[in-house]
Design a protein around this motif. Structure first.
Motif, PDB file in Angstrom:
ATOM      1  N   LYS A   1       0.667   7.887   0.438  1.00 45.92           N
ATOM      2  CA  LYS A   1      -0.137   9.056   0.094  1.00 45.92           C
ATOM      3  C   LYS A   1      -0.369   9.099  -1.410  1.00 45.92           C
ATOM      4  O   LYS A   1       0.254   8.358  -2.175  1.00 45.92           O
TER       5      LYS A   1
ATOM      6  N   LYS B   1      -2.949   9.410  -5.041  1.00 43.20           N
ATOM      7  CA  LYS B   1      -4.163   8.871  -5.648  1.00 43.20           C
ATOM      8  C   LYS B   1      -4.039   7.369  -5.855  1.00 43.20           C
ATOM      9  O   LYS B   1      -2.987   6.861  -6.237  1.00 43.20           O
ATOM     10  N   VAL B   2      -5.147   6.678  -5.609  1.00 39.43           N
ATOM     11  CA  VAL B   2      -5.214   5.233  -5.827  1.00 39.43           C
ATOM     12  C   VAL B   2      -6.409   4.941  -6.725  1.00 39.43           C
ATOM     13  O   VAL B   2      -7.526   5.386  -6.454  1.00 39.43           O
TER      14      VAL B   2
ATOM     15  N   LEU C   1      -7.653   0.918   2.995  1.00 40.18           N
ATOM     16  CA  LEU C   1      -7.090   2.158   2.453  1.00 40.18           C
ATOM     17  C   LEU C   1      -7.781   3.388   3.029  1.00 40.18           C
ATOM     18  O   LEU C   1      -7.162   4.447   3.172  1.00 40.18           O
TER      19      LEU C   1
ATOM     20  N   LEU D   1      -4.823   9.457   1.262  1.00 39.51           N
ATOM     21  CA  LEU D   1      -5.100   8.815  -0.021  1.00 39.51           C
ATOM     22  C   LEU D   1      -6.417   9.305  -0.608  1.00 39.51           C
ATOM     23  O   LEU D   1      -7.382   9.558   0.113  1.00 39.51           O
TER      24      LEU D   1
ATOM     25  N   ASN E   1      -6.294   5.529   5.769  1.00 36.16           N
ATOM     26  CA  ASN E   1      -5.216   6.472   5.465  1.00 36.16           C
ATOM     27  C   ASN E   1      -5.824   7.727   4.842  1.00 36.16           C
ATOM     28  O   ASN E   1      -6.248   7.716   3.688  1.00 36.16           O
TER      29      ASN E   1
ATOM     30  N   GLN F   1       0.819  -1.210   0.000  1.00 33.39           N
ATOM     31  CA  GLN F   1       0.000   0.000   0.000  1.00 33.39           C
ATOM     32  C   GLN F   1       0.853   1.261   0.000  1.00 33.39           C
ATOM     33  O   GLN F   1       1.928   1.291   0.595  1.00 33.39           O
TER      34      GLN F   1
END
Length: 203
Positions: free
Chosen positions: A105, A107-108, A127, A133, A130, A102
């Motif tokens: 920080k 964009k995912v 996710l 993100l 966090n 993972q």
């Protein structure tokens, strides 16, 4: 690698709900606290059946000692699974496989096709812990079953949908929705889709 050694258990069915068309969500009760991580899966065998080989299923969710599995009717085993009732027992080996790496920080983007939604749904829950993100989920499928999948995602996740028959979201393949290749991308689904995702993002 998983730090939890796989165990062999007979788990009791809590519920077995039909979500949409030929997709079901099976919930199994665990009698002990076993840490399951996004990306891991289990091997399942039905009691009193002619099934010789175990079938692998990604873990859709796990909380309060309940393991959830998303599956689609696609043969004799899943047809028998759809007939499971509350309190029935299934033979399971878990947890198997690895945890998703993972980012810290940024964009995912998560891209799923069909039941590939399951492991990525489990990942999203982690996710979201966090706050550094930004999450975007691209959901693909053949038809309106993707709307049932979307309902499992919280409002903090940006969602786009593509269906092959155009019954929901954009008509076409989910890979057509990939516009931004910056940051991290997770993908799960049919091999053809995974290859298409790779072609989209490779440098």
């Amino acid at each position: 690698m998983s730090t939890v050694k796989p165990v062999h258990r007979k788990l009791r069915v809590v519920s077995n709900k039909r979500l949409a068309s030929d997709h079901y969500l099976l919930e199994l009760e665990v009698d002990e606290n076993i840490s399951l991580l996004p990306g891991q899966f289990l091997q399942l065998r039905l009691e009193d059946s002619i099934q010789f080989l175990r079938r692998p299923f990604s873990i859709f969710d796990c909380e309060n000692k309940i393991i959830k599995i998303l599956y689609k009717l696609r043969g004799n085993v899943t047809s028998l699974m759809s007939k499971l009732k509350k309190s029935d027992l299934v033979d399971v080996i878990f947890p198997l496989g690895n945890h998703f790496p993972q980012p810290e920080k940024g964009k995912v983007v998560l891209v799923s096709g069909g039941t590939g939604f399951a492991p990525l749904h489990f990942l999203v829950k982690e996710l979201l812990n966090n706050k550094n993100l930004t999450l975007e989920f691209l959901i693909g499928g053949k038809g309106r079953e993707v709307e049932a999948f979307k309902n499992f995602l919280p409002s903090a996740v940006s969602v786009k949908i593509a269906t092959e028959n155009g019954s929901a979201g954009e008509k076409g393949l989910v890979t057509n929705l990939i516009a931004d290749i910056e940051g991290w991308i997770y993908s799960a689904g049919p091999i053809a889709m995974l290859k298409a995702v790779y072609e989209k993002i490779k440098v």
